[in-house]
Scaffold this motif. Sequence first.
Motif, PDB file in Angstrom:
ATOM      1  N   PRO A 110       0.828  -1.212   0.000  1.00 47.15           N
ATOM      2  CA  PRO A 110       0.000   0.000   0.000  1.00 47.15           C
ATOM      3  C   PRO A 110       0.862   1.261   0.000  1.00 47.15           C
ATOM      4  O   PRO A 110       1.903   1.316   0.666  1.00 47.15           O
ATOM      5  CB  PRO A 110      -0.801  -0.113   1.308  1.00 47.15           C
ATOM      6  N   VAL A 111       0.422   2.252  -0.759  1.00 45.33           N
ATOM      7  CA  VAL A 111       1.171   3.509  -0.898  1.00 45.33           C
ATOM      8  C   VAL A 111       0.263   4.657  -0.463  1.00 45.33           C
ATOM      9  O   VAL A 111      -0.847   4.811  -0.967  1.00 45.33           O
ATOM     10  CB  VAL A 111       1.642   3.728  -2.342  1.00 45.33           C
ATOM     11  N   ILE A 112       0.748   5.463   0.491  1.00 45.45           N
ATOM     12  CA  ILE A 112       0.054   6.684   0.916  1.00 45.45           C
ATOM     13  C   ILE A 112       0.857   7.877   0.437  1.00 45.45           C
ATOM     14  O   ILE A 112       2.031   8.035   0.803  1.00 45.45           O
ATOM     15  CB  ILE A 112      -0.108   6.750   2.443  1.00 45.45           C
ATOM     16  N   LEU A 113       0.269   8.674  -0.444  1.00 47.84           N
ATOM     17  CA  LEU A 113       0.880   9.941  -0.845  1.00 47.84           C
ATOM     18  C   LEU A 113       0.511  11.000   0.176  1.00 47.84           C
ATOM     19  O   LEU A 113      -0.666  11.224   0.444  1.00 47.84           O
ATOM     20  CB  LEU A 113       0.398  10.355  -2.237  1.00 47.84           C
ATOM     21  N   PHE A 114       1.537  11.648   0.725  1.00 49.62           N
ATOM     22  CA  PHE A 114       1.270  12.690   1.708  1.00 49.62           C
ATOM     23  C   PHE A 114       1.780  14.033   1.184  1.00 49.62           C
ATOM     24  O   PHE A 114       2.900  14.133   0.691  1.00 49.62           O
ATOM     25  CB  PHE A 114       1.952  12.372   3.035  1.00 49.62           C
ATOM     26  N   ASP A 115       0.964  15.044   1.305  1.00 42.53           N
ATOM     27  CA  ASP A 115       1.302  16.437   0.984  1.00 42.53           C
ATOM     28  C   ASP A 115       1.391  16.670  -0.520  1.00 42.53           C
ATOM     29  O   ASP A 115       0.845  17.636  -1.039  1.00 42.53           O
ATOM     30  CB  ASP A 115       2.617  16.821   1.676  1.00 42.53           C
ATOM     31  N   ARG A 116       2.052  15.774  -1.243  1.00 43.01           N
ATOM     32  CA  ARG A 116       2.258  15.973  -2.673  1.00 43.01           C
ATOM     33  C   ARG A 116       1.772  14.762  -3.468  1.00 43.01           C
ATOM     34  O   ARG A 116       1.707  13.658  -2.955  1.00 43.01           O
ATOM     35  CB  ARG A 116       3.746  16.224  -2.973  1.00 43.01           C
ATOM     36  N   LYS A 117       1.476  14.999  -4.740  1.00 42.03           N
ATOM     37  CA  LYS A 117       0.980  13.934  -5.613  1.00 42.03           C
ATOM     38  C   LYS A 117       1.961  13.678  -6.754  1.00 42.03           C
ATOM     39  O   LYS A 117       2.912  14.425  -6.968  1.00 42.03           O
ATOM     40  CB  LYS A 117      -0.387  14.322  -6.182  1.00 42.03           C
ATOM     41  N   THR A 118       1.704  12.574  -7.483  1.00 42.56           N
ATOM     42  CA  THR A 118       2.455  12.276  -8.696  1.00 42.56           C
ATOM     43  C   THR A 118       1.477  12.228  -9.865  1.00 42.56           C
ATOM     44  O   THR A 118       0.268  12.377  -9.693  1.00 42.56           O
ATOM     45  CB  THR A 118       3.173  10.919  -8.574  1.00 42.56           C
ATOM     46  N   ASP A 119       2.011  12.008 -11.058  1.00 43.22           N
ATOM     47  CA  ASP A 119       1.139  11.927 -12.235  1.00 43.22           C
ATOM     48  C   ASP A 119       0.588  10.521 -12.440  1.00 43.22           C
ATOM     49  O   ASP A 119      -0.080  10.246 -13.428  1.00 43.22           O
ATOM     50  CB  ASP A 119       1.906  12.369 -13.487  1.00 43.22           C
ATOM     51  N   SER A 120       0.867   9.615 -11.481  1.00 46.03           N
ATOM     52  CA  SER A 120       0.381   8.239 -11.589  1.00 46.03           C
ATOM     53  C   SER A 120      -0.825   8.057 -10.681  1.00 46.03           C
ATOM     54  O   SER A 120      -0.959   8.719  -9.652  1.00 46.03           O
ATOM     55  CB  SER A 120       1.480   7.250 -11.184  1.00 46.03           C
ATOM     56  N   ARG A 121      -1.716   7.152 -11.089  1.00 45.44           N
ATOM     57  CA  ARG A 121      -2.880   6.818 -10.271  1.00 45.44           C
ATOM     58  C   ARG A 121      -2.633   5.587  -9.418  1.00 45.44           C
ATOM     59  O   ARG A 121      -3.537   5.110  -8.730  1.00 45.44           O
ATOM     60  CB  ARG A 121      -4.098   6.564 -11.161  1.00 45.44           C
ATOM     61  N   GLY A 128      -3.469  15.053   2.790  1.00 43.03           N
ATOM     62  CA  GLY A 128      -2.732  16.319   2.820  1.00 43.03           C
ATOM     63  C   GLY A 128      -3.678  17.479   2.701  1.00 43.03           C
ATOM     64  O   GLY A 128      -4.879  17.327   2.450  1.00 43.03           O
ATOM     65  N   ALA A 129      -3.133  18.652   2.895  1.00 46.14           N
ATOM     66  CA  ALA A 129      -3.961  19.855   2.786  1.00 46.14           C
ATOM     67  C   ALA A 129      -4.299  20.126   1.328  1.00 46.14           C
ATOM     68  O   ALA A 129      -3.638  19.641   0.401  1.00 46.14           O
ATOM     69  CB  ALA A 129      -3.245  21.052   3.397  1.00 46.14           C
ATOM     70  N   LYS A 293      -7.848  20.210   6.860  1.00 48.57           N
ATOM     71  CA  LYS A 293      -8.351  21.576   6.898  1.00 48.57           C
ATOM     72  C   LYS A 293      -7.236  22.549   7.286  1.00 48.57           C
ATOM     73  O   LYS A 293      -6.465  22.303   8.205  1.00 48.57           O
ATOM     74  CB  LYS A 293      -9.501  21.694   7.899  1.00 48.57           C
ATOM     75  N   GLY A 294      -7.175  23.676   6.558  1.00 48.50           N
ATOM     76  CA  GLY A 294      -6.256  24.750   6.895  1.00 48.50           C
ATOM     77  C   GLY A 294      -7.026  25.967   7.353  1.00 48.50           C
ATOM     78  O   GLY A 294      -8.250  25.955   7.468  1.00 48.50           O
ATOM     79  N   ALA A 295      -6.311  27.061   7.631  1.00 48.91           N
ATOM     80  CA  ALA A 295      -6.977  28.283   8.087  1.00 48.91           C
ATOM     81  C   ALA A 295      -6.067  29.475   7.843  1.00 48.91           C
ATOM     82  O   ALA A 295      -4.836  29.373   7.925  1.00 48.91           O
ATOM     83  CB  ALA A 295      -7.333  28.193   9.563  1.00 48.91           C
ATOM     84  N   LEU A 296      -6.684  30.625   7.538  1.00 49.50           N
ATOM     85  CA  LEU A 296      -5.956  31.860   7.306  1.00 49.50           C
ATOM     86  C   LEU A 296      -5.496  32.436   8.638  1.00 49.50           C
ATOM     87  O   LEU A 296      -6.252  32.485   9.610  1.00 49.50           O
ATOM     88  CB  LEU A 296      -6.858  32.864   6.572  1.00 49.50           C
TER      89      LEU A 296
END
Length: 876
Positions: A110-121, A128-129, A293-296
């Motif tokens: 199993p692969v968890i992408l955190f914060d950033r993505k790749t061009d693969s599905r 991530g936010a 969730k983020g916040a200003l």
Amino acid sequence: MKIRFSILLLFIGAIFGLMACEKEQKQYVIGVSQCSEDIWRDKLNDELIMGTYQHDNVKLRFASANDDDRLQARQIRRFLREGIDLLIVSPNQLHTISSAIDEAYDRGIPVILFDRKTDSRKYTAFIGADNFEAGWEMGNFIVNKLKGRGNIVEISGLEGSSPAIERHRGFMKAISRHPEIKLIARRHAGWLKQKGETEMDNILDSVTEKIDFVFAQNDRMGLGARQASLKHGFKETKFVGIDALPTPGGGLENVRDGRLAASYIYPTRGDLVMQLAMNILENRPFKRDNYLKGALVTRENADVLLMQGEEMAKQRARLSSLHSKVDSYLAQYNHQKMYLLLFSIIILLLIGIIVYTYRTALAKRRLEREAVNAKLQFFTNISHELRTPLTLIAEPVKHIMTDPNLTRKQQNMLQIVNRNVAILIRLVNEILDFRKIQNGKMELTLTSFNLGEHMHRWLELFAASAEKKHIKLQLYVHDQLPMLADLHKVEQISYNLLSNAIKHTPRGGEITLSATQQDQNVRITVADNGPGIPYDEQPHIFKRFYQTRTSNKGGTGIGLAIVKSFAEIQGGSVTLESTPGKGAAFTATLPLTVQDIKAKTSSTEHTMAQPYEMPANVITGKITNTANNEKPHLLVVDDNADICAYIAEILDPNYNITLAADGREALNKALRDVPDIILCDVMMPVMDGMEFCRRIKQDIITSHIPVVLLTARSLDEQRTEGYNCGADAYITKPFTAELLKSRLQSLIDNRRLMKIAFSADSPMPSIPKSAETIFVDKFRQIIQTKLSDPELNVDRISNEMALSKAQLYRKIKALTGTSPADILREARLKRAERYLQTTDKNIAEIAYEVGFSSPSYFTKCYREYFGHTPNKRQSI
């Protein structure tokens, strides 16, 4: 017998083997591949480590590529060679390491992408936010500050990385709606402060226009760009970033100190990442795409957020310290667990030996002894055998509890053991005391005490049970009635007699407890008007284990035997007077001064633990009386009867209270009764507090009602969820009565201010749009536009509002304290008053114009409202 004993030993051995062999948990190895090293990712790694505190079967392996795509790909493949069960990866760029991630996914890892993505599905889940939303929020902030006109520079992150791409897209979408805002330059600085300063230097050397704002895609680049601007002498340019870390020198401090105009909280939430990983590994349900969730953050809220961040950092440090101590004491805990296991085996062996001995003796003697003596002997033998092992358990436990190195969890567990050992010892002592009575070995502990004072207390213990059955309790005793006797035994006599009377007296009956002095004796009498005792059973009533034929109340049948024994051992007696169908009266006659050469004398009075607490349903019966309509109506929703009883107890003087055990029941009651305010728990069966609050605020009938959530869930995101559901206040447990009272009263007082909004002839106050204010606007509009129509009445208003007449009345009455008809009449009279002051129209014309059917009725209503006739007003 030998066969039975062998089976018992085998059974004990099997239990020992099962308890000694604990089931091993499956061990998991998780690889964490970070694209770079910085403060943000260090915080994430710390949170991942803390997330493993709840999962002893998880081992983490970390690797950082320092923004080197090839190095990150090699690190991932090294994880695959070494063997991992799950991969958490933050790709450096969108395309560069897709092949390595695909290789892991194709191997079934199993692969968890955190914060950033790749061009693969080929990934299992993403968490991530929302980078697009972050860019959008910062773009809107800048647009608002520039009021739709100005020049902007963007300092982007690593070129080709998904956060840089998505943040730019969100930012451009926000500013593209304002053609007079221009993005005059954009540079990539690779998320680094020094690179941000260098790129800003280049921009300032090449751009001639004034730069109003610089949007840096993280706080570090924003601070670097600010240094470059100050170096060039540009002090008016404002800078914003993303991350808002609460660490020293982080984004929150820089926003608070004014170096950054704003930032955006880009959460790490390593705990949620770890929870997602465990859900995948343990085959529990999970979402594929999870957005945090983020916040200003602006200067207005930076201080509060910084304090919260510092407090969370302290708690994390404390948790880490506690976890280290838990590890260091693990060996000690295992030893303690072994001791407890050995104690349990010893007790089991002793019970087996006692049972074997008892059954052997019973088989030899058979009919040699009476059944009652056999029961007593059996319980007594067990009690004697249990005293030693119970003592061996109690003392080591007490000793271990004094160890200052124990964790809180270990102390709590040992306190549970200690309390239950004390309960067993007390039960054993009671059985042995009863046996002592039979053997004539019971001793007295003499105490000087005031019988009248104690009888008041004893009777109070039964007040709740009596109230539940609507039984009237009466006490007749002189306030000063000194005695020298065994207080514990006198208390037991009164307790057993009162308990019997409560048990057998029917609903609506009466019980009397009295004490009278007769020469040197005192007569304690408990009388009831219950069914009484048949004549043929009265001679046997004080025998051990005797129960009447008509009794269906259960029990052991030794209560009255103890009463008789405790009275006689103090030189007294107990008698019964009963007429079937007319009740019974038990009288214990005791000397005022007990004489016993073997008695112990105590200067401290013995006080028995109170055996009764007022049941929740009794309290409910008291507080649900709504006769006083002047009090605000409070709906309390909680599935815990003790919490409901406590809240009712502290708020009853000031509120009419209705109780509900879950959200569905409470919703029905709220729609039916329309209370003034609602106090609701969050975690409940059937319908939880969040869903209940959401439905209350969405329904036009109940949307005005303030809702206070009362819960132990105190994290910031949990509070946010509560407020997003429409809650007006959020109180966490434990709470003080003063805080709860103050918050409820404040909400009620504020709600009453809404009455101003219904003044149909005055400007509408500026109130944020909600279901409630929409209702107010619609009500005002109907009155304002159709005020001159004499046919306008409450029925027509309720039809246009799509409510029943009763619902409209309850809603308006709850908001204003005034009926809709009174508000309509008041609006007509106030408009008439304005016409009298500002126009030359006569009274009849004004009366018809404001909707009155006749000038005479208008004059009557005007005089009642203003205190004088419209003629007088017009002359003024």
